[in-house]
Design an enzyme around this catalytic site. Structure first.
Site, PDB file in Angstrom:
ATOM      1  N   GLY A   1      19.100 -10.877   1.665  1.00 47.26           N
ATOM      2  CA  GLY A   1      19.408  -9.669   0.916  1.00 47.26           C
ATOM      3  C   GLY A   1      18.838  -9.707  -0.482  1.00 47.26           C
TER       4      GLY A   1
ATOM      5  N   THR B   1      25.335 -16.120  -2.308  1.00 46.19           N
ATOM      6  CA  THR B   1      25.917 -17.403  -2.712  1.00 46.19           C
ATOM      7  C   THR B   1      27.436 -17.313  -2.794  1.00 46.19           C
ATOM      8  OG1 THR B   1      23.903 -17.817  -3.998  1.00 46.19           O
ATOM      9  CG2 THR B   1      25.795 -19.216  -4.445  1.00 46.19           C
TER      10      THR B   1
ATOM     11  N   GLU C   1      10.925  15.415 -22.658  1.00 43.11           N
ATOM     12  CA  GLU C   1      12.176  15.199 -21.920  1.00 43.11           C
ATOM     13  C   GLU C   1      12.745  16.511 -21.394  1.00 43.11           C
ATOM     14  OE1 GLU C   1      13.155  12.345 -21.084  1.00 43.11           O
ATOM     15  OE2 GLU C   1      11.785  11.196 -22.345  1.00 43.11           O
TER      16      GLU C   1
END
Length: 678
Positions: A247, A254, A471
């Protein structure tokens, strides 16, 4: 009666010492220390003391004049030692009293250094010129060898060389001893795995692992295999030999392994793939053998290898062509130990990697890793569970809702969510709050995704105006196109490397249609189109936009098969087995066609962005001026200017109660970098 009690108490204390407190373990270095101390003692602390230092004038004017000297011995032609007569010793007792170092009564009692023997003889002869023959003292000569100093002078350089050599090898094999002793160069081939058993338990359990329901079920079954093997073997089943956790980074691979170590009541060996790799040839294979030897002795047990891609890379893919690759030797030994001629009954292998595509096929086959457990990025419900775990130790305000936080963090991994919670707590502490508020979480999301705000960055008015219209162009097109991600916030405050940024709340999709990709591409080109329309020139501020849409265009044509001219083909190799990628999987003619199609695709969406902005020029201008005034605008500002989106989904517009101005999603899908001119 009292005596008996005291005796029993004494025995009890001895029993406690022998049972609870272990005596110090013998260390061979103690012997070396004792030997060195003894030699130093012999050298510097001679038994019986030594002579007291004096000078020739005192010897001449006092000792010789009073006839107190019995004899003078010249040692090694350098030092004269004075022996006093027995009846004269008492006259010098006070001067000779040196405590532990007082000279022996039989001498020598004094010493002094002479220049040369000839000069000393002349001085002694002239000092005794008036003496009778019976009173004159003749010189005796003596040669004394200091064997310790001579031997030490020969050995000491070699000791220094050996010490440096030993220190260098110890540094190179730091921790290489494992169970054989860290830093011991003779145990460099021993396994470095950390062993967790009944004496050193791991406290992480499956309760600490939120989300990952399917993956957790798989590893829980492995623990059940070890706890109750008869339940499965009575039906003829066999315990799996290994499971590979695959993954993206930060998804909890872990953590799942730590939960297995905490839940399973069997020894757990943990190590990284890089622990097998060493500069010495053959060390990796030796450590693999030692690891499985220890595991067999403690079976049933679990062996966990994190980042196994460090040694599990496909053989034959190493650029060092024809050379003896240490990693390949280590992998060959690992393959043999996992499923070779010798059986490993009761030893289960867990491994984790985020690069499964480069692993060797022999390592991935059934019989070695029987199960491949995919640990993917969490969805909405799984993010809610992960937030509930990480919010436990945090003091939350009443307004904080887990559902809202999980909606605002699409695409976040478990590690990202943990970082958000920690960052929010730090921000709240910086603001001297007693509890962590919703605004702290939203600011933490902005901080992690967009970077640190740089309000003091020097930007000219012209640059600021260009950034605002840029923007506003993104915001306008994303609001007006059906399949573009709904925009929630736009800012022209510099953050990280970006001079301006737009926050979107992306819809969580399993598949993406061509229309959705085209709308996203058109929205990304809105900034460049706005600059062209308003200023008549373009700038470097669209670098990030162009990079993103170029990759997207080529992916649509050469991977997703979304081009009529190229056709339904995909040149992407998901297995990762392509040899070095030196050659393209298509002809030059096809490459030219792909380039032409990508350019046409981008040009069409750019013209579309120009047309949308022309049709809504007034709204775009109003939005840009408002952005210049406030520096930050939100989704409701766009709704005021352009009206409500007819295709908007209710759950995508945010759910933050009455405070609509704090609605900030976590995914920053568009940020522009410009060339800094200041």
């Amino acid at each position: 009666m009292t005596k008996k009690t005291n005796k029993s108490k004494k025995n009890s204390n001895l029993g406690n010492f022998s049972g609870g407190m272990k005596p110090p373990k013998f260390n061979p270095y103690w012997i070396y220390g004792i030997v060195i101390i003894v030699f130093l003692g012999i050298q510097y602390f001679s038994f019986g003391g030594g002579p007291v230092e004096t000078n020739w004038q005192e010897v001449k004017n006092t000792m010789l004049k009073n006839h107190d000297i019995e004899k003078i011995v010249v040692v090694n032609r350098e030092e004269a030692q004075i022996y006093l007569k027995e009846d004269s010793y008492a006259d010098y007792a006070d001067k000779l009293n040196q405590g532990f170092n007082t000279p022996s009564k039989f001498g020598p009692h004094y010493f002094f250094t002479i220049g040369s023997v000839e000069t000393f003889e002349d001085n002694l002869r002239s000092a005794q010129a008036d003496f009778n023959d019976s009173d004159r003292i003749s010189l005796e000569y003596k040669t004394v060898h200091n064997y310790f100093s001579e031997i030490l002078g020969w050995i000491f350089p070699f000791l220094i060389i050996i010490g440096i050599w030993w220190w260098i090898f110890r540094r190179m094999s730091k921790g290489g001893g494992g169970a054989g002793g860290a830093g011991n160069i003779f145990s460099v081939g021993k396994s470095q795995a950390k062993i967790f058993d009944k004496d050193s338990r791991v406290n992480t359990t499956f309760k600490d692992v939120a989300g990952l329901a399917e993956a957790k079920q798989e590893v829980e079954e492995i623990v059940e295999f070890l706890k109750n093997p008869a339940k499965y073997t009575k039906l003829g089943g066999k315990i799996p030999k290994g499971a590979l956790l695959v993954g993206p980074p930060g998804t909890g691979k872990t953590l799942l392994a730590k939960a297995v170590a905490g839940e399973a009541n069997v020894p757990f060996f943990s190590m990284s793939g890089s622990d097998f790799v060493e500069m010495f040839v053959g060390v990796g294979a030796s450590r693999v053998r030692d690891l499985f030897k220890q595991a067999k002795e403690k079976a049933p047990c679990i062996v966990f290898i994190d980042e196994i891609d460090a040694i599990g890379r496909a053989r034959g893919k190493n650029p060092n062509m024809g050379s003896n690759d240490e990693r390949e030797n280590t992998l060959n030994q690992l393959l043999t130990e996992m499923d070779g001629f010798d059986t490993n009954s009761g030893v289960i292998i867990l491994a984790a990697t985020n690069r499964a595509d480069i692993l060797d096929r022999a390592l991935m086959r059934a019989g070695r890793f029987d199960r491949q457990i995919h640990v993917e990025l969490p969805d909405l419900n799984e993010r809610r569970e992960i937030f509930q775990v990480h919010l436990r130790p945090i003091k939350l305000a009443d307004e904080v809702e887990v559902n809202f936080l999980s909606k605002q963090t699409p695409g976040f991994s478990g590690a990202d969510i943990a970082n958000v919670c920690n960052e929010a707590a730090l921000i709240a502490a910086r603001r001297n709050r007693n509890k962590v508020t919703k605004q702290d979480f939203l600011d933490a999301v902005d901080r992690i995704v967009g970077g640190l705000e740089k309000k003091n960055k020097i930007i000219s008015k012209d640059e600021k105006r260009r950034i605002a219209y840029h923007e506003a162009g993104h915001a306008t097109i994303s609001w007006l196109l059906e399949h573009a991600h709904p925009l929630v916030k736009v800012t022209i405050v510099p953050r990280g490397k970006a001079l301006g940024a737009a926050w979107y709340l992306p819809e969580e999709r399993s598949i993406t249609t061509k229309e959705q990709l085209l709308d996203e591409m058109c929205s990304a080109l809105g900034g460049r189109a706005a600059e062209q329309l308003v200023f008549g020139t373009i700038s470097s501020g669209a670098q990030n936009d162009l990079e993103k849409i170029t990759k997207q265009a080529y992916a649509m044509i050469s991977i997703f098969g979304m081009s009529d001219k190229v056709g339904n083909v995909s040149f992407y190799d998901s297995t990762g087995q392509t040899d070095f990628g030196f050659t393209k999987p298509y002809s030059e003619k096809t490459a030219e066609l792909i380039d032409a199609e990508a350019k046409e695709l981008i040009d069409n969406q750019y013209q579309r962005a120009l047309q949308v902005l022309k049709d809504h020029q007034e709204g775009h201008k109003t939005l840009a001026e408002k952005l210049l005034e406030k520096e930050v605008i939100f989704g409701e500002d766009l709704e005021t200017i352009f009206g409500k989106r007819p295709w908007a989904k209710e759950e995508q517009l945010g759910d933050n109660g009455n405070d609509t101005k704090t609605e900030k999603p976590a995914a920053i899908t568009e940020a522009k970098e410009t060339e800094e001119t200041h």
